[in-house]
Design a protein around this motif. Structure first.
Motif, mmCIF file in Angstrom:
data_model
loop_
_atom_site.group_PDB
_atom_site.id
_atom_site.type_symbol
_atom_site.label_atom_id
_atom_site.label_comp_id
_atom_site.label_asym_id
_atom_site.label_seq_id
_atom_site.Cartn_x
_atom_site.Cartn_y
_atom_site.Cartn_z
ATOM 1 N N SER A 1 0.842 -1.193 0.000
ATOM 2 C CA SER A 1 0.000 0.000 0.000
ATOM 3 C C SER A 1 0.877 1.241 0.000
ATOM 4 O O SER A 1 2.078 1.174 0.254
ATOM 5 C CB SER A 1 -0.937 -0.001 1.211
ATOM 6 N N TRP A 2 0.254 2.386 -0.298
ATOM 7 C CA TRP A 2 0.959 3.663 -0.390
ATOM 8 C C TRP A 2 0.244 4.717 0.440
ATOM 9 O O TRP A 2 -0.996 4.779 0.442
ATOM 10 C CB TRP A 2 1.033 4.121 -1.851
ATOM 11 N N TYR A 3 1.055 5.548 1.105
ATOM 12 C CA TYR A 3 0.534 6.621 1.938
ATOM 13 C C TYR A 3 1.242 7.922 1.596
ATOM 14 O O TYR A 3 2.421 7.929 1.236
ATOM 15 C CB TYR A 3 0.732 6.306 3.426
ATOM 16 N N THR B 1 -1.885 9.642 5.070
ATOM 17 C CA THR B 1 -3.202 9.337 4.538
ATOM 18 C C THR B 1 -3.063 8.295 3.429
ATOM 19 O O THR B 1 -2.118 8.337 2.640
ATOM 20 C CB THR B 1 -3.907 10.588 3.989
ATOM 21 N N PHE B 2 -4.017 7.407 3.395
ATOM 22 C CA PHE B 2 -4.000 6.279 2.464
ATOM 23 C C PHE B 2 -4.210 6.758 1.031
ATOM 24 O O PHE B 2 -5.054 7.606 0.752
ATOM 25 C CB PHE B 2 -5.105 5.306 2.859
ATOM 26 N N TYR C 1 -3.620 0.676 -2.811
ATOM 27 C CA TYR C 1 -3.027 -0.603 -2.432
ATOM 28 C C TYR C 1 -3.121 -1.592 -3.580
ATOM 29 O O TYR C 1 -3.996 -1.486 -4.442
ATOM 30 C CB TYR C 1 -3.679 -1.186 -1.182
ATOM 31 N N SER D 1 -7.929 0.256 11.271
ATOM 32 C CA SER D 1 -8.450 -0.197 9.981
ATOM 33 C C SER D 1 -9.399 -1.362 10.220
ATOM 34 O O SER D 1 -9.422 -1.967 11.287
ATOM 35 C CB SER D 1 -7.321 -0.595 9.032
ATOM 36 N N TYR E 1 -6.114 -2.690 3.639
ATOM 37 C CA TYR E 1 -4.855 -1.974 3.663
ATOM 38 C C TYR E 1 -5.019 -0.495 3.962
ATOM 39 O O TYR E 1 -4.051 0.226 3.997
ATOM 40 C CB TYR E 1 -4.082 -2.139 2.345
ATOM 41 N N GLU E 2 -6.219 -0.024 4.140
ATOM 42 C CA GLU E 2 -6.447 1.393 4.383
ATOM 43 C C GLU E 2 -6.474 1.659 5.872
ATOM 44 O O GLU E 2 -7.460 1.376 6.553
ATOM 45 C CB GLU E 2 -7.750 1.859 3.749
ATOM 46 N N GLN E 3 -5.405 2.196 6.348
ATOM 47 C CA GLN E 3 -5.320 2.594 7.743
ATOM 48 C C GLN E 3 -5.648 4.072 7.876
ATOM 49 O O GLN E 3 -5.226 4.887 7.071
ATOM 50 C CB GLN E 3 -3.928 2.332 8.303
ATOM 51 N N TYR E 4 -6.407 4.382 8.926
ATOM 52 C CA TYR E 4 -6.731 5.768 9.255
ATOM 53 C C TYR E 4 -5.850 6.170 10.425
ATOM 54 O O TYR E 4 -5.851 5.499 11.461
ATOM 55 C CB TYR E 4 -8.201 5.889 9.646
#
Lengths: 109, 114
Positions: free
Chosen positions: A33-35, A44-45, A48, B94, B101-104
């Motif tokens: 994933s990338w932030y 922030t996301f 992915y 998340s 895969y989306e973490q806040y």
């Protein structure tokens, strides 16, 4: 174990396309994933990849090749507001996340 | 508004004085974790939790403790802080062990230990 490598800095001009690479060594890995993180802010996301190939989300695209242990984030039509740090992150089979050291992108006018 | 909150945002303390950084999320997420961020090292995971009463060590757990007694809260405890724990700390949450895969991330807590 798992470690990810990224270039420390990338510079590009407004309107251009830039690619930020991420290579990794891993013993078990769900995906990449990338932030994005602006100075003084929280990550922030962005995107992915659970499977090999290209994922597109607006101006941002991300690519993963498991066979090459390699991924990249592609930013198109660069804007000044894209100046930030970008992190790749992997989730390994132990369910813990590992982040790369980050790439600082500077967008010039 | 969906969010992760952390308190305090800034903290200066002395070596050995126990402290707790709170983290709370209102999205009913199962997975929560703590990271520290240091220049040139990116984010390193300290501890994570896949659900209530389930916690596990990340890459840099030494000197830290966590607990997960309620789904929404995941406090980070430093029993005896030392100067090498001076860092920027982020809490994140998340859905379901990061399956998306989306973490806040919370806004961060800047800790200085003198």
């Amino acid at each position: 174990g798992q470690s990810l490598e990224q270039p420390s800095e990338v510079t590009a001009v407004e309107g251009a396309i830039v690619q930020i690479n991420c290579t990794y060594q891993t013993s078990g890995f769900y995906g990449l994933s990338w932030y994005q993180q602006h100075d003084g802010g929280a990550p922030t996301f962005l995107s992915y990849n659970a499977l090999d190939g290209l994922e597109e989300t607006g101006r941002f695209s991300s690519f993963l090749s498991r066979s090459d242990s390699y991924g990249y984030l592609l930013l198109q039509e660069l804007q000044m507001k894209d100046s930030a740090s970008y992190f790749c992150a992997g989730l390994n089979y132990g369910q813990n996340f590992v982040f790369g050291p980050g790439t600082r992108l500077s967008v010039l006018p | 508004e969906a969010q992760v909150t952390q308190n305090p945002r800034y903290l200066i303390t002395v070596t050995g004085k126990k402290l707790t950084v709170t983290c709370s999320q209102n999205m009913n997420h199962e997975y929560m974790s703590w990271y520290r961020q240091d220049p040139g090292l990116g984010l390193r995971q300290i501890y994570y939790s896949m659900n209530v009463e389930v916690t596990d060590k990340g890459d840099v757990p030494e000197g830290y403790k966590v607990s997960r007694k309620e789904k929404r809260n995941f406090p980070l405890i430093l029993e005896s802080p030392s100067p090498n724990q001076t860092s920027l700390y982020f809490c994140a949450s998340s859905l379901e062990r990061g399956s998306s895969y989306e973490q806040y991330f919370g806004p961060g807590t800047r800790l200085t230990v003198t």
